[in-house]
Design an enzyme around this catalytic site. Structure first.
Site, PDB file in Angstrom:
ATOM      1  N   HIS A  98       0.830  -1.210   0.000  1.00  0.00           N
ATOM      2  CA  HIS A  98       0.000   0.000   0.000  1.00  0.00           C
ATOM      3  C   HIS A  98       0.868   1.266   0.000  1.00  0.00           C
ATOM      4  O   HIS A  98       0.431   2.314   0.470  1.00  0.00           O
ATOM      5  CB  HIS A  98      -0.966   0.037   1.202  1.00  0.00           C
ATOM      6  CG  HIS A  98      -1.671  -1.252   1.455  1.00  0.00           C
ATOM      7  ND1 HIS A  98      -2.893  -1.563   0.888  1.00  0.00           N
ATOM      8  CD2 HIS A  98      -1.312  -2.344   2.173  1.00  0.00           C
ATOM      9  CE1 HIS A  98      -3.252  -2.775   1.266  1.00  0.00           C
ATOM     10  NE2 HIS A  98      -2.313  -3.273   2.045  1.00  0.00           N
ATOM     11  N   SER A 113      15.032  21.891 -16.126  1.00  0.00           N
ATOM     12  CA  SER A 113      13.814  22.639 -16.406  1.00  0.00           C
ATOM     13  C   SER A 113      14.192  23.911 -17.153  1.00  0.00           C
ATOM     14  O   SER A 113      15.225  24.513 -16.881  1.00  0.00           O
ATOM     15  CB  SER A 113      13.127  22.996 -15.080  1.00  0.00           C
ATOM     16  OG  SER A 113      12.294  24.122 -15.253  1.00  0.00           O
ATOM     17  N   LYS A 156      16.040  22.178 -10.985  1.00  0.00           N
ATOM     18  CA  LYS A 156      15.370  20.905 -11.300  1.00  0.00           C
ATOM     19  C   LYS A 156      16.301  19.890 -11.955  1.00  0.00           C
ATOM     20  O   LYS A 156      17.117  20.224 -12.805  1.00  0.00           O
ATOM     21  CB  LYS A 156      14.183  21.151 -12.255  1.00  0.00           C
ATOM     22  CG  LYS A 156      13.001  21.864 -11.636  1.00  0.00           C
ATOM     23  CD  LYS A 156      12.374  21.111 -10.457  1.00  0.00           C
ATOM     24  CE  LYS A 156      11.669  19.845 -10.864  1.00  0.00           C
ATOM     25  NZ  LYS A 156      10.502  20.088 -11.716  1.00  0.00           N
ATOM     26  N   ASN A 178      15.157  16.266 -13.501  1.00  0.00           N
ATOM     27  CA  ASN A 178      13.971  15.428 -13.675  1.00  0.00           C
ATOM     28  C   ASN A 178      14.322  14.050 -14.223  1.00  0.00           C
ATOM     29  O   ASN A 178      15.176  13.927 -15.099  1.00  0.00           O
ATOM     30  CB  ASN A 178      12.991  16.108 -14.636  1.00  0.00           C
ATOM     31  CG  ASN A 178      12.537  17.457 -14.122  1.00  0.00           C
ATOM     32  OD1 ASN A 178      12.367  17.642 -12.907  1.00  0.00           O
ATOM     33  ND2 ASN A 178      12.365  18.408 -15.014  1.00  0.00           N
ATOM     34  N   GLU A 223      10.043   8.513 -16.430  1.00  0.00           N
ATOM     35  CA  GLU A 223       8.689   8.971 -16.780  1.00  0.00           C
ATOM     36  C   GLU A 223       8.292   8.497 -18.172  1.00  0.00           C
ATOM     37  O   GLU A 223       7.140   8.114 -18.407  1.00  0.00           O
ATOM     38  CB  GLU A 223       8.618  10.491 -16.701  1.00  0.00           C
ATOM     39  CG  GLU A 223       8.778  11.017 -15.279  1.00  0.00           C
ATOM     40  CD  GLU A 223       8.979  12.525 -15.278  1.00  0.00           C
ATOM     41  OE1 GLU A 223       8.071  13.241 -15.691  1.00  0.00           O
ATOM     42  OE2 GLU A 223      10.062  12.977 -14.864  1.00  0.00           O
TER      43      GLU A 223
END
Ligand code: ARG
Length: 459
Positions: free
Chosen positions: A155, A276, A282, A284, A289
């Site tokens: 969970h 970014s 940033k 990323n 992704e």
């Protein structure tokens, strides 16, 4: 003029041509189509439908065309509707009138089914090899961090400590199932449709069993209608690729989480991240992704194909031409994502201290206390209740569970369980997450990888 123009007075409307032509994408099949054609003409020769010299001329012309495609000099004519027509047209230019014998006893319907099976056979092998490389990358990461451990989550809440290698190998076992499925699908598709013709076979003395053997298929089709209209093998391949994508996506999601400031379990090398355009700080995790995002199209390709197939009456229908782009796209996507993920895991820095701090969360010791009570003869439900109420008290009073255990009249003997790493070491049942169980699992995985490699190589 198309090669089937004899019956027609008017040429095709441009809008239909644009809808109908498939050369723009099915030229990717040229190699497999030529392999199929060579087996076909060998069969025609064996059946006495081509002389030895005709076979020689056609074989040479097909080889020339293959060379033109390979070195990029093949020129499409505006009348080439698909790859099959383009190759036949060019063979006839090279071979002269004997080129007109290439399509003897054959329809594009059995031809394209044969070509696509040959392509899909290689596609499944290629995808399996990509996944094997990813498995290797995950295993290398595991081997480089033999002592690292982190919380196992259920969970997405901390549950019990697990070795990092146990965690990474969980992904490996899933990926090995993908390879197994790819190889099952590859085995199943090895039925040759060549000789089924347009729908009902031929009056000519064809020998589909001979051509099946030539092509490395297990056997020839039994039913000409099934042979020309069956695309189950494409659906299976698309499912295999979608399932790989689902596993890639779960890996991607996990990498996204692990590389956040909140988790801080790992960092990707700069080469696998982006900045970014606005926010200077940033970094990323785009590779992860995209692994997650690309899976949408893999699932979509499968769904699209099944939807296309579901309404088709027997046998060949032109709708079936829609089988190719999803297949090409899914193979390309799985290859792109699989390779990028394998490289990204190769670049990953693991923050073992942060992982260990999270896994040494003292509340994760609750089950170990309960299990010690069980080992000393208490029913599990009773032990669960005793420890659970102590956890409740700790949370309510804002004190540690360890302090309550140390002060407890009967539980204080278990205070040693709170030592860092102790809970992990105790996870020793077969298949469990601790070091001793892991050793057995490691051998099992090594054997499974070895078997998968041999299967992919066709041994
Ligand atoms: N390009 C077609 C396909 O991919 C080849 C078969 C065409 N057959 C036909 N009868 N029009 O399915």
């Amino acid at each position: 003029m198309t090669l089937w123009g004899g019956r027609f007075d008017a040429s095709m409307d441009e809008t239909l041509w644009n809808l109908s032509e498939s050369y723009s994408f099915d030229r990717a099949l040229y190699r497999h189509d030529i392999i199929g054609s060579k087996a076909h003409i060998e069969g025609l020769h064996k059946s006495g439908l081509l002389t030895g010299s005709e076979l020689g001329v056609l074989t040479e012309a097909l080889d020339t065309v293959a060379g033109e495609f390979a070195n990029g000099t093949f020129e499409r004519r505006s009348s080439d509707e698909d790859i099959h027509m383009a190759i036949e047209r060019r063979v006839t230019e090279i071979a002269g009138s004997v080129g007109g014998k290439l399509h003897t006893g054959r329809s594009r319907n059995d031809q394209v089914a044969t070509t696509l099976r040959l392509f899909t056979r290689d596609a499944l092998t290629d995808a399996a090899e990509t996944v094997l490389a990813l498995v290797q990358s995950l295993r290398d990461l595991a081997d480089n961090h033999p002592a690292s451990y982190l919380p196992g989550y259920t969970h997405l809440q901390r549950a019990q400590p697990v070795l990092l290698s146990h965690h990474l190998q969980a992904h490996c076992f899933a990926l090995l199932r993908d390879i197994d499925r790819a190889m099952d699908a590859r085995h199943r598709l090895l039925i040759s449709p060549l000789g089924a013709g347009a729908v009902a076979g031929s009056s000519l003395p064809l020998d589909p069993h001979y051509t099946a053997t030539q092509l490395g298929f297990r056997r020839a089709f039994a039913n000409s209608m099934d042979a020309t209209s069956d695309r189950d093998f494409v659906a299976e391949a698309l499912f295999v690729f979608a399932m790989m994508g689902v596993h890639f996506s779960r890996l991607g999601e996990e990498l996204v989480l692990w590389t956040t400031s909140e988790f801080g379990f790992a960092s990707l090398d700069d080469r696998f991240t982006t900045g970014s355009s606005m926010l200077p700080q940033k970094k990323n995790s785009d590779v992860a992704e995209l692994a997650r995002g690309k899976t949408g199209r893999l699932v979509g390709n499968l769904t699209g194909l099944l939807t296309m197939l579901k309404g088709l009456p027997l046998a060949y229908n032109r709708d079936l031409q829609e089988d190719k782009e999803p297949l090409f796209d899914s193979l390309r996507t799985v290859t792109l994502v699989g390779r990028a993920l394998a490289a990204a895991y190769g670049s990953l820095t693991i923050h073992s201290d942060t992982m260990a701090r999270a896994a040494d969360d003292e509340l994760l010791v609750a089950i170990d206390i309960a299990e010690e009570l069980v080992a000393n003869g208490h029913p599990f439900r009773e032990a669960h209740e005793t420890v659970g109420s102590l956890v409740g008290q700790a949370v309510r009073e804002g004190v540690t569970l360890e302090s309550l255990v140390r002060e407890h009249p009967t539980l204080k003997q278990y205070a040693g369980l709170f030592a860092p790493g102790e809970s992990l070491a105790r996870r020793r049942s077969p298949g469990a997450s601790g070091p001793s169980a892991y050793r057995v699992q490691g051998y099992q995985l090594a054997g499974d990888v070895d078997a998968a490699e041999r299967r992919v190589r066709g041994e």
